[in-house]
Design a protein around this motif. Structure first.
Motif, PDB file in Angstrom:
ATOM      1  N   ILE A   1      82.566  81.128  53.215  1.00 17.49           N
ATOM      2  CA  ILE A   1      82.060  81.189  52.199  1.00 17.49           C
ATOM      3  C   ILE A   1      80.996  79.752  53.118  1.00 17.49           C
ATOM      4  O   ILE A   1      81.892  79.003  53.612  1.00 17.49           O
ATOM      5  N   GLY A   2      79.451  79.311  53.103  1.00 15.78           N
ATOM      6  CA  GLY A   2      79.534  77.608  53.337  1.00 15.78           C
ATOM      7  C   GLY A   2      79.203  76.752  51.402  1.00 15.78           C
ATOM      8  O   GLY A   2      80.087  77.546  50.809  1.00 15.78           O
ATOM      9  N   HIS A   3      77.754  76.301  51.233  1.00 15.49           N
ATOM     10  CA  HIS A   3      77.412  76.105  50.134  1.00 15.49           C
ATOM     11  C   HIS A   3      78.214  74.835  49.623  1.00 15.49           C
ATOM     12  O   HIS A   3      77.125  73.976  49.354  1.00 15.49           O
ATOM     13  N   PHE A   4      79.335  74.358  50.188  1.00 16.09           N
ATOM     14  CA  PHE A   4      80.048  73.495  49.324  1.00 16.09           C
ATOM     15  C   PHE A   4      80.448  72.173  49.942  1.00 16.09           C
ATOM     16  O   PHE A   4      80.414  71.370  49.776  1.00 16.09           O
ATOM     17  N   HIS A   5      79.621  72.080  51.612  1.00 19.79           N
ATOM     18  CA  HIS A   5      79.701  71.117  52.159  1.00 19.79           C
ATOM     19  C   HIS A   5      80.856  70.338  52.064  1.00 19.79           C
ATOM     20  O   HIS A   5      81.015  69.640  52.012  1.00 19.79           O
ATOM     21  N   PRO A   6      82.114  71.124  52.462  1.00 20.26           N
ATOM     22  CA  PRO A   6      83.653  70.344  52.252  1.00 20.26           C
ATOM     23  C   PRO A   6      83.960  69.215  52.878  1.00 20.26           C
ATOM     24  O   PRO A   6      83.777  69.246  54.013  1.00 20.26           O
ATOM     25  N   LYS A   7      84.693  68.271  51.643  1.00 23.48           N
ATOM     26  CA  LYS A   7      84.451  67.177  53.557  1.00 23.48           C
ATOM     27  C   LYS A   7      86.791  66.073  52.856  1.00 23.48           C
ATOM     28  O   LYS A   7      86.704  67.214  51.016  1.00 23.48           O
ATOM     29  N   THR A   8      87.076  65.407  52.791  1.00 25.32           N
ATOM     30  CA  THR A   8      87.691  65.382  52.560  1.00 25.32           C
ATOM     31  C   THR A   8      88.753  63.983  53.504  1.00 25.32           C
ATOM     32  O   THR A   8      87.730  63.251  54.080  1.00 25.32           O
ATOM     33  N   ARG A   9      89.854  63.012  52.760  1.00 23.17           N
ATOM     34  CA  ARG A   9      90.127  62.182  53.841  1.00 23.17           C
ATOM     35  C   ARG A   9      91.799  62.394  53.651  1.00 23.17           C
ATOM     36  O   ARG A   9      92.171  62.712  53.249  1.00 23.17           O
ATOM     37  N   THR A  10      91.749  61.119  54.969  1.00 20.58           N
ATOM     38  CA  THR A  10      93.645  61.073  54.758  1.00 20.58           C
ATOM     39  C   THR A  10      94.235  59.633  55.664  1.00 20.58           C
ATOM     40  O   THR A  10      92.658  58.994  55.755  1.00 20.58           O
ATOM     41  N   ALA A  11      94.849  59.502  55.553  1.00 20.69           N
ATOM     42  CA  ALA A  11      95.624  58.212  55.583  1.00 20.69           C
ATOM     43  C   ALA A  11      96.567  58.609  57.151  1.00 20.69           C
ATOM     44  O   ALA A  11      97.471  59.292  57.072  1.00 20.69           O
ATOM     45  N   ILE A  12      96.225  57.937  58.164  1.00 22.31           N
ATOM     46  CA  ILE A  12      96.696  58.265  59.358  1.00 22.31           C
ATOM     47  C   ILE A  12      97.572  57.093  60.072  1.00 22.31           C
ATOM     48  O   ILE A  12      96.221  55.437  60.368  1.00 22.31           O
TER      49      ILE A  12
END
Length: 234
Positions: free
Chosen positions: A165-176
């Motif tokens: 699916i699409g619709h939700f425009h997922p995003k996230t974050r992380t630390a490197i």
């Protein structure tokens, strides 16, 4: 299919691609925001939101009306790289029902030419674009089936098939290395695969928000974050 073993190896070494397994298929995830199924020669893209810029401008938002051209240029380059037999656009390809009336003629011709160069192009209907605009080539549909998997815009909770699916425009974050990164992402578990939004002016919903956690609990999900054309598995 245009990709070669050499190209694939190079892109993987540069972290511009990742490989994951879903619904018994191997998927190539491209840091530019598309997924490719080599077994089918299908390219998957979601949430183009063409003409979002002109829509927002009509409500006095100070945005340039250049998003459609930028989105199409990026997609054109990807299609030239993969030369897929089929493209599936997973809904919200057009931001609203008046998008094509606002699109400049040059961009409309570019869009039609891009679609016509692909053997099969499926426009899955979304909540923003339940009807394909007149004069646009390709096949409008509610969903596309592939074995025990189904491609659609929004999830249906009662469906026993694996859903893309699409619709939700997922995003996230992380630390490197003490640096923090935020970006759009691909995320999935065994039964649900959520594509990132491809459009130029598309925002995102954090995958740790309640609505996303209800779909993909943390312990079960696999997430690949896009940042500066590089993929991070987070």
């Amino acid at each position: 299919m245009a990709i070669s073993d050499t190209w694939l190896t190079q892109q993987l070494s540069q972290r511009q691609l990742s490989i994951t397994k879903f619904a018994d298929y191997l998927w190539i995830l491209d840091a530019r925001g598309v997924a490719y199924l080599p077994a089918c020669d299908w390219l998957i893209v979601s949430d183009l939101h063409l003409e979002k810029g002109s829509y927002l401008s009509s409500y006095a938002n100070p945005l340039p009306n250049l998003d459609s051209r930028a989105t199409l240029l990026r997609l054109d380059k990807i299609i030239r790289d993969y030369n897929p037999r089929r493209v599936i656009s997973l809904g919200d390809s057009f931001h609203d029902k008046h998008s094509m009336s606002r699109m400049i003629e040059e961009d409309r011709i570019y869009l039609c030419d891009l679609v016509s160069r692909v053997e099969e192009w499926f426009w899955v209907e979304g909540n923003h674009d339940p009807d394909l605009p007149d004069g646009i080539p390709g096949t409008p549909c509610f969903e596309v089936l592939l074995g025990d998997a189904v491609f659609r815009h929004e999830p249906q909770q009662a469906d026993v098939k694996a859903q893309i699916i699409g619709h939700f425009h997922p995003k996230t974050r992380t630390a490197i290395s003490r640096r923090r990164f935020t970006g759009k992402c691909f995320t999935h578990n065994d039964g649900l695969f959520i594509m990132p939004a491809f459009g130029q002016f598309t925002g995102g919903l954090d995958i740790d928000e309640d609505v996303m956690l209800s779909l993909l609990p943390k312990k079960a999900r696999h997430t690949f974050m896009m940042y500066d054309d590089i993929l991070f598995k987070v």
